[in-house]
Design a protein around this motif. Structure first.
Motif, PDB file in Angstrom:
ATOM      1  N   LEU A 113       0.811  -1.211   0.000  1.00  0.00           N
ATOM      2  CA  LEU A 113       0.000   0.000   0.000  1.00  0.00           C
ATOM      3  C   LEU A 113       0.847   1.265   0.000  1.00  0.00           C
ATOM      4  O   LEU A 113       0.308   2.371   0.107  1.00  0.00           O
ATOM      5  CB  LEU A 113      -0.937   0.001   1.202  1.00  0.00           C
ATOM      6  CG  LEU A 113      -1.997  -1.108   1.216  1.00  0.00           C
ATOM      7  CD1 LEU A 113      -2.794  -1.068   2.512  1.00  0.00           C
ATOM      8  CD2 LEU A 113      -2.932  -0.963   0.014  1.00  0.00           C
ATOM      9  N   GLY A 114       2.189   1.112  -0.021  1.00  0.00           N
ATOM     10  CA  GLY A 114       3.040   2.278  -0.187  1.00  0.00           C
ATOM     11  C   GLY A 114       3.965   2.596   0.975  1.00  0.00           C
ATOM     12  O   GLY A 114       4.772   3.528   0.874  1.00  0.00           O
ATOM     13  N   THR A 115       3.874   1.891   2.071  1.00  0.00           N
ATOM     14  CA  THR A 115       4.768   2.151   3.205  1.00  0.00           C
ATOM     15  C   THR A 115       6.175   1.665   2.871  1.00  0.00           C
ATOM     16  O   THR A 115       6.351   0.567   2.328  1.00  0.00           O
ATOM     17  CB  THR A 115       4.256   1.445   4.467  1.00  0.00           C
ATOM     18  OG1 THR A 115       2.944   1.907   4.742  1.00  0.00           O
ATOM     19  CG2 THR A 115       5.154   1.742   5.646  1.00  0.00           C
ATOM     20  N   THR A 116       7.164   2.450   3.211  1.00  0.00           N
ATOM     21  CA  THR A 116       8.547   2.070   2.925  1.00  0.00           C
ATOM     22  C   THR A 116       9.089   1.173   4.038  1.00  0.00           C
ATOM     23  O   THR A 116       8.629   1.229   5.184  1.00  0.00           O
ATOM     24  CB  THR A 116       9.435   3.306   2.814  1.00  0.00           C
ATOM     25  OG1 THR A 116       9.441   3.985   4.077  1.00  0.00           O
ATOM     26  CG2 THR A 116       8.926   4.241   1.731  1.00  0.00           C
ATOM     27  N   PRO A 117      10.089   0.327   3.737  1.00  0.00           N
ATOM     28  CA  PRO A 117      10.699  -0.508   4.776  1.00  0.00           C
ATOM     29  C   PRO A 117      11.301   0.315   5.910  1.00  0.00           C
ATOM     30  O   PRO A 117      11.245  -0.097   7.078  1.00  0.00           O
ATOM     31  CB  PRO A 117      11.783  -1.281   4.016  1.00  0.00           C
ATOM     32  CG  PRO A 117      11.302  -1.308   2.600  1.00  0.00           C
ATOM     33  CD  PRO A 117      10.587  -0.003   2.399  1.00  0.00           C
ATOM     34  N   ALA A 118      11.862   1.481   5.593  1.00  0.00           N
ATOM     35  CA  ALA A 118      12.475   2.307   6.640  1.00  0.00           C
ATOM     36  C   ALA A 118      11.430   2.762   7.656  1.00  0.00           C
ATOM     37  O   ALA A 118      11.674   2.764   8.861  1.00  0.00           O
ATOM     38  CB  ALA A 118      13.175   3.513   6.012  1.00  0.00           C
ATOM     39  N   ARG A 119      10.230   3.166   7.147  1.00  0.00           N
ATOM     40  CA  ARG A 119       9.186   3.591   8.072  1.00  0.00           C
ATOM     41  C   ARG A 119       8.711   2.439   8.940  1.00  0.00           C
ATOM     42  O   ARG A 119       8.424   2.605  10.123  1.00  0.00           O
ATOM     43  CB  ARG A 119       8.010   4.184   7.275  1.00  0.00           C
ATOM     44  CG  ARG A 119       8.336   5.505   6.580  1.00  0.00           C
ATOM     45  CD  ARG A 119       7.139   6.060   5.862  1.00  0.00           C
ATOM     46  NE  ARG A 119       6.053   6.358   6.797  1.00  0.00           N
ATOM     47  CZ  ARG A 119       4.851   6.801   6.416  1.00  0.00           C
ATOM     48  NH1 ARG A 119       4.592   7.001   5.124  1.00  0.00           N
ATOM     49  NH2 ARG A 119       3.921   7.057   7.317  1.00  0.00           N
ATOM     50  N   LEU A 120       8.610   1.244   8.355  1.00  0.00           N
ATOM     51  CA  LEU A 120       8.225   0.075   9.149  1.00  0.00           C
ATOM     52  C   LEU A 120       9.266  -0.217  10.233  1.00  0.00           C
ATOM     53  O   LEU A 120       8.912  -0.516  11.379  1.00  0.00           O
ATOM     54  CB  LEU A 120       8.067  -1.139   8.228  1.00  0.00           C
ATOM     55  CG  LEU A 120       6.809  -1.185   7.364  1.00  0.00           C
ATOM     56  CD1 LEU A 120       6.847  -2.404   6.447  1.00  0.00           C
ATOM     57  CD2 LEU A 120       5.549  -1.232   8.232  1.00  0.00           C
ATOM     58  N   ARG A 121      10.526  -0.106   9.865  1.00  0.00           N
ATOM     59  CA  ARG A 121      11.573  -0.387  10.844  1.00  0.00           C
ATOM     60  C   ARG A 121      11.562   0.644  11.969  1.00  0.00           C
ATOM     61  O   ARG A 121      11.741   0.315  13.141  1.00  0.00           O
ATOM     62  CB  ARG A 121      12.938  -0.403  10.145  1.00  0.00           C
ATOM     63  CG  ARG A 121      13.095  -1.519   9.133  1.00  0.00           C
ATOM     64  CD  ARG A 121      14.467  -1.508   8.480  1.00  0.00           C
ATOM     65  NE  ARG A 121      15.492  -2.004   9.383  1.00  0.00           N
ATOM     66  CZ  ARG A 121      16.781  -2.116   9.055  1.00  0.00           C
ATOM     67  NH1 ARG A 121      17.187  -1.718   7.858  1.00  0.00           N
ATOM     68  NH2 ARG A 121      17.654  -2.577   9.922  1.00  0.00           N
ATOM     69  N   LEU A 122      11.349   1.916  11.611  1.00  0.00           N
ATOM     70  CA  LEU A 122      11.294   2.952  12.642  1.00  0.00           C
ATOM     71  C   LEU A 122      10.124   2.728  13.595  1.00  0.00           C
ATOM     72  O   LEU A 122      10.241   2.949  14.808  1.00  0.00           O
ATOM     73  CB  LEU A 122      11.193   4.328  11.989  1.00  0.00           C
ATOM     74  CG  LEU A 122      12.479   4.865  11.347  1.00  0.00           C
ATOM     75  CD1 LEU A 122      12.208   6.178  10.614  1.00  0.00           C
ATOM     76  CD2 LEU A 122      13.560   5.074  12.402  1.00  0.00           C
ATOM     77  N   SER A 123       8.989   2.287  13.060  1.00  0.00           N
ATOM     78  CA  SER A 123       7.836   2.028  13.939  1.00  0.00           C
ATOM     79  C   SER A 123       8.134   0.889  14.895  1.00  0.00           C
ATOM     80  O   SER A 123       7.730   0.924  16.070  1.00  0.00           O
ATOM     81  CB  SER A 123       6.606   1.706  13.095  1.00  0.00           C
ATOM     82  OG  SER A 123       6.764   0.472  12.408  1.00  0.00           O
ATOM     83  N   LEU A 124       8.857  -0.128  14.413  1.00  0.00           N
ATOM     84  CA  LEU A 124       9.212  -1.244  15.292  1.00  0.00           C
ATOM     85  C   LEU A 124      10.248  -0.820  16.333  1.00  0.00           C
ATOM     86  O   LEU A 124      10.241  -1.293  17.464  1.00  0.00           O
ATOM     87  CB  LEU A 124       9.739  -2.414  14.466  1.00  0.00           C
ATOM     88  CG  LEU A 124       8.661  -3.194  13.697  1.00  0.00           C
ATOM     89  CD1 LEU A 124       9.301  -4.233  12.794  1.00  0.00           C
ATOM     90  CD2 LEU A 124       7.686  -3.869  14.649  1.00  0.00           C
ATOM     91  N   VAL A 125      11.168   0.090  15.939  1.00  0.00           N
ATOM     92  CA  VAL A 125      12.142   0.598  16.900  1.00  0.00           C
ATOM     93  C   VAL A 125      11.427   1.352  18.013  1.00  0.00           C
ATOM     94  O   VAL A 125      11.721   1.179  19.205  1.00  0.00           O
ATOM     95  CB  VAL A 125      13.172   1.504  16.211  1.00  0.00           C
ATOM     96  CG1 VAL A 125      14.016   2.244  17.241  1.00  0.00           C
ATOM     97  CG2 VAL A 125      14.071   0.678  15.299  1.00  0.00           C
ATOM     98  N   ARG A 126      10.458   2.193  17.622  1.00  0.00           N
ATOM     99  CA  ARG A 126       9.698   2.914  18.651  1.00  0.00           C
ATOM    100  C   ARG A 126       8.955   1.934  19.553  1.00  0.00           C
ATOM    101  O   ARG A 126       8.898   2.116  20.773  1.00  0.00           O
ATOM    102  CB  ARG A 126       8.725   3.882  17.984  1.00  0.00           C
ATOM    103  CG  ARG A 126       9.379   5.093  17.342  1.00  0.00           C
ATOM    104  CD  ARG A 126       8.355   6.166  17.021  1.00  0.00           C
ATOM    105  NE  ARG A 126       7.376   5.691  16.034  1.00  0.00           N
ATOM    106  CZ  ARG A 126       7.514   5.844  14.714  1.00  0.00           C
ATOM    107  NH1 ARG A 126       8.582   6.463  14.225  1.00  0.00           N
ATOM    108  NH2 ARG A 126       6.592   5.404  13.891  1.00  0.00           N
ATOM    109  N   ARG A 127       8.371   0.909  18.934  1.00  0.00           N
ATOM    110  CA  ARG A 127       7.654  -0.092  19.728  1.00  0.00           C
ATOM    111  C   ARG A 127       8.611  -0.834  20.656  1.00  0.00           C
ATOM    112  O   ARG A 127       8.281  -1.134  21.812  1.00  0.00           O
ATOM    113  CB  ARG A 127       6.967  -1.089  18.794  1.00  0.00           C
ATOM    114  CG  ARG A 127       6.165  -2.164  19.503  1.00  0.00           C
ATOM    115  CD  ARG A 127       4.899  -1.604  20.081  1.00  0.00           C
ATOM    116  NE  ARG A 127       4.165  -2.620  20.815  1.00  0.00           N
ATOM    117  CZ  ARG A 127       3.043  -2.391  21.481  1.00  0.00           C
ATOM    118  NH1 ARG A 127       2.529  -1.159  21.504  1.00  0.00           N
ATOM    119  NH2 ARG A 127       2.431  -3.354  22.123  1.00  0.00           N
TER     120      ARG A 127
END
Length: 853
Positions: free
Chosen positions: A767-781
């Protein structure tokens, strides 16, 4: 049913002793059979026979059924381990470190604080510290002890390092001269021969008088070494510092109190000898509280003119002998015990997290077993068996870590007595290891078992990874972070204390400095002239050696030995407020030691040879009487001796490893060799390369003089600071292990989240989310559990810091900046670990994921 007979309800309860699988399949059938037999048993005798047969059957069948099911579960567990060897290896290693370190440190605590001392009624034995009972004569001492209102008996002793042997064949030995009742107070008697008798201790100087006083009890090891265990040793003669002593007894194996003693002789009482130590046994019926109260009154009566500073620095205390023997090792061991307990808790939370993730991954397997009829109890039993095997494997590996830990502790923190040797081959220690293994198995096994037993559905996407399970895993990670912050803060406190100790200005330069001990006692160098001539000749030869910059001699070496502390000392007739230490030294001492002469000069050769009445004082002593700059030319009074003119003021040298710098008065060594004589030599280049050359040079002056203690000052300093260095290193290692386990735990939970949410991430990327944004969200989590554990971690660190201040000398609670730095450091390292755990997101193939799912 409450209406059922008691026998039936009891039997129903006993059936629960069977393993889960057997209970599920056969419990109802066995209950029906028992009900029928119970109804048929109409008499008391028949009922008794029934119960006897049933209990016998249970005693045999329950272990058999358990062994069958556990064996089946164990085989299944081993197959699971083979599929994921890295996960299993990490879990076993983490638990082995926790269990092994706990067992090793507990062996030290057990030896020092729990194991019974080799004396009669050791809990009634006391050590009297800074207590000056009447001891100028044997009669005076024995009258005092016989009239005590709270002590059943008391003995005094003095510890001496002496030369054992003669004619060039000698060894250094730890010797004790003690009052005649020494062995009876301890409740120990020689295994061969006899101990001291009344009248063996006499009024005399030096090593005493010939006859009854010239006798000795030797240690078991020395008996084996000198006499090969021959009973004819009784009546033989040994020589201590050249003085003949007749052997009258052999101490029991393992008895070496105090401090690795090998020879005991009756005391020689002389006025003014304050080197005595006192042990006592409380009177029957006297409690420790009553004894302390009576002791405080008597100590005040015997030393009434103490200054407030002396009361602080030299407090009179009565303590249990066990606590005195443990000394500073007691508190240090308790600190290490607390650290390793935290390590074990961190390891358990880590393994529990790992097992919960593995249980979720096994959802398909568990759903199939559940569909085939396996109950929650049977599944929980399987998981608990896996945990038990994990604990067993960790305990086995932990034994080797415990042995290693114990051997290190024995080197850096040796026990005071041979009977207190550290060993894991002790019933109490082995029970502790088993209990630690069982408890850790429960700690990390309960949550996965409960999670599996409460999961109603397995196999569907996301159903086996509920919000509650995620919250539980994150709570475990937060707990790890909390405990890690506490350990890191403790390591910072201990590390700062050690650095302060290392960076302390000790008043001398230890680099390039060599020290060599000699003992003239028992040689033909007995009068002042011969003693001085020996040292002058030795120093002349040493100074001619290549690479030697300067050389001198002292009777009391800094760090390694303490001088006479006492009084009265003063200046120009005015007494000093504090006690002072008198140190005899030879010329060129301060230059050789790298000391700093602030005013005036050192001693000259003529002043040493002529016993000139001059002195050099440290600035602390001079400061008591005004400015150190004005001390030159004034007179020092020393215990009734003729006044000495001050010719120099120096920076004080540290004679205590904790950096205490008391008043010091240096005098020319006109008669060196009477005490702890040490050559000090400053050399160019590596000091270690010149040890043998200097040793041989000193021996060449007189081969009959014992030469020992050939070390660099760096080595002596390292030995003196070995215990605090050991504590620092141990706490640092524990903190590093805790940090590593915490990071691995965070890495594991994020890796698991990535694996479980692969489909979701594929859809989001489509749907357009980049891998970097996914990784950053997991880092925050991933950082959320860190933030959650930081606040209680800081609170725990504050409390543990205050506890450390009372247990370890020199430690200080870390400040807010250190706490913030610790939390940020853990967060940064964890963030790196989380980022590494999410690296597989960048490698995801969106089409492959969507096609598969």
């Amino acid at each position: 049913m409450s209406s059922d007979p008691f026998s039936l309800r009891l039997y129903r309860w006993l059936l629960k002793l069977y393993p889960a699988g057997f209970h599920e399949n056969y419990a109802e059938r066995l209950e029906r059979e028992f009900r029928d037999e119970l109804n048929a048993s109409t008499s008391v005798a028949a009922l008794g026979v029934l119960w006897f047969r049933l209990i016998a059957d249970l005693a045999v069948s329950v272990p058999v059924q358990f062994s069958r099911e556990v064996t089946q579960d164990a085989r299944h567990t081993l197959r699971l381990w083979a599929r994921r060897p890295w996960h299993t290896g990490f879990a076993i290693l983490a638990l082995a470190i926790g269990i092994g370190a706990n067992t090793g440190v507990f062996s030290v605590v057990n030896a020092l604080l729990l194991r019974s001392l080799p004396f009669r009624d050791p809990e009634r034995l006391a050590y009297l510290n800074w207590f000056f009972e009447p001891h100028d004569s044997a009669k005076q001492f024995h009258e005092w002890r016989s009239h005590s209102t709270y002590l059943g008996d008391a003995a005094i002793f003095e510890q001496i390092d002496a030369n054992l042997g003669g004619a060039g064949v000698w060894r250094r030995a730890h010797v004790v001269q003690a009052s005649a009742n020494f062995f009876s107070v301890l409740g120990t008697q020689p295994m061969l021969g006899r101990g001291f008798a009344a009248g063996d201790d006499v009024d005399a100087t030096g090593w005493g008088l010939p006859g009854r006083n010239a006798v000795a009890v030797i240690g078991f090891g020395l008996w084996q070494e000198l006499f090969a265990g021959d009973f004819k040793a009784l009546g033989a003669t040994i020589r201590i510092d050249g003085n003949p002593l007749t052997v009258i007894g052999v101490a029991p194996r393992g008895f070496d109190y105090p401090g690795n003693t090998v020879v005991w002789k009756p005391a020689a009482f002389s006025p003014g000898n304050n080197g005595w130590e006192t042990i006592a046994r409380l009177k029957p019926g006297i409690t420790w509280m009553q004894a302390r109260a009576a002791f405080a009154i008597e100590a005040e009566q015997l030393w009434p003119n103490r200054t407030p500073l002396q009361r602080i620095r030299f407090p009179s205390t009565i303590t249990e002998l066990r606590d005195e023997l443990a000394g500073p090792a007691k508190k240090g061991s308790l600190v290490l015990m607390a650290c390793v307990v935290l390590i074990l808790l961190i390891a358990c939370t880590n393994v529990a997290n790992l097992l919960m993730a593995r249980t979720a991954d096994r959802s398909t397997e568990l759903s199939i077993r559940s569909a085939l009829g396996a109950s929650r109890a049977r599944i929980s039993q399987q998981l608990l068996t896996e945990c038990a095997l994990l604990s067993l494997a960790a305990c086995t590996a932990g034994v080797f870590i415990a042995l290693w830990t114990t051997s290190i502790a024995a080197v850096f923190q040796p026990a005071a007595l041979a009977a207190q040797a550290y060993s894991i081959l002790d019933g109490r220690v082995l029970c502790f290891a088993i209990a630690a293994s069982a408890l850790s198995g429960l700690l990390f096994g309960v949550l996965p078992s409960l999670y599996a037993s409460r999961a109603h559905r397995f196999g569907t996407r996301g159903s086996s990874d509920t919000r509650g399970a995620r919250l539980t895993r994150e709570t475990l990670v937060a707990s790890q972070v909390m405990l890690t912050i506490m350990l890191v803060a403790a390591s910072i406190s201990v590390g700062r204390a050690f650095l302060d100790l290392m960076q302390m200005d000790r008043g001398f330069d230890r680099s390039g400095l060599i020290t060599v001990n000699v003992s003239l006692t028992g040689t033909h160098h007995q009068d002042d002239r011969r003693r001085l001539a020996y040292f002058e000749e030795a120093l002349a030869r040493i100074r001619r050696l290549p690479g030697v910059r300067s050389a001198s001699e002292t009777e009391f070496l800094p760090i390694y030995a303490t001088g006479f502390v006492g009084g009265p000392f003063g200046m120009d007739g005015r007494p000093a407020k504090e006690s002072s230490m008198q140190v005899p030294v030879m010329p060129d001492y301060f230059r050789t030691m790298g000391g700093r002469v602030l005013r005036g000069r050192e001693f000259t050769d003529a002043e040493a040879q002529g016993d000139a009445k001059v002195a050099v004082v440290n600035e602390r002593f001079a400061g008591e009487f005004g400015s150190p700059a004005n001390a030159l030319g004034r007179e020092v009074t020393i215990a009734g001796d003729p006044p000495r003119r001050i010719v120099g003021v120096v920076k004080g040298m540290d004679y205590m490893t904790d950096g205490a710098n008391i008043n010091q008065i240096y005098v020319p060594a006109h008669s060196p060799g009477s005490f702890f004589s040490t050559f000090v030599i400053r050399v160019h280049g590596r000091a270690e390369d010149r040890l043998a050359m200097i040793r041989d040079t000193i021996r060449s002056v007189d081969p009959q003089v014992p030469v020992f203690g050939i070390e660099t000052m760096e080595q002596r300093m390292s030995d003196a600071l070995a215990r605090p260095k050991f504590y620092r290193t141990a706490v640092f290692c524990f903190a590093a292990i805790a940090l590593l386990l915490a990071v691995i735990g965070i890495y594991g939970i994020v890796s698991y989240a990535v694996a479980r949410r692969t489909h979701e991430m594929g859809v989001r990327m489509a749907l357009g989310t980049t891998p970097a944004r996914l990784r950053l969200s997991l880092v925050r989590r991933g950082l959320i559990p860190i933030a959650a554990g930081a606040i209680p971690g800081i609170a725990g660190a504050v409390l543990s810091g205050r506890l450390l201040e009372s247990l370890v000398a020199g430690t200080k609670s870390v400040n807010a900046v250190a706490y913030v730095a610790a939390v940020l450091g853990i967060a940064l390292i964890s963030a790196v670990g989380v980022w590494a755990a999410t690296r597989r997101i960048a490698q995801l193939d969106i089409m492959e994921i969507l096609r598969t799912d």
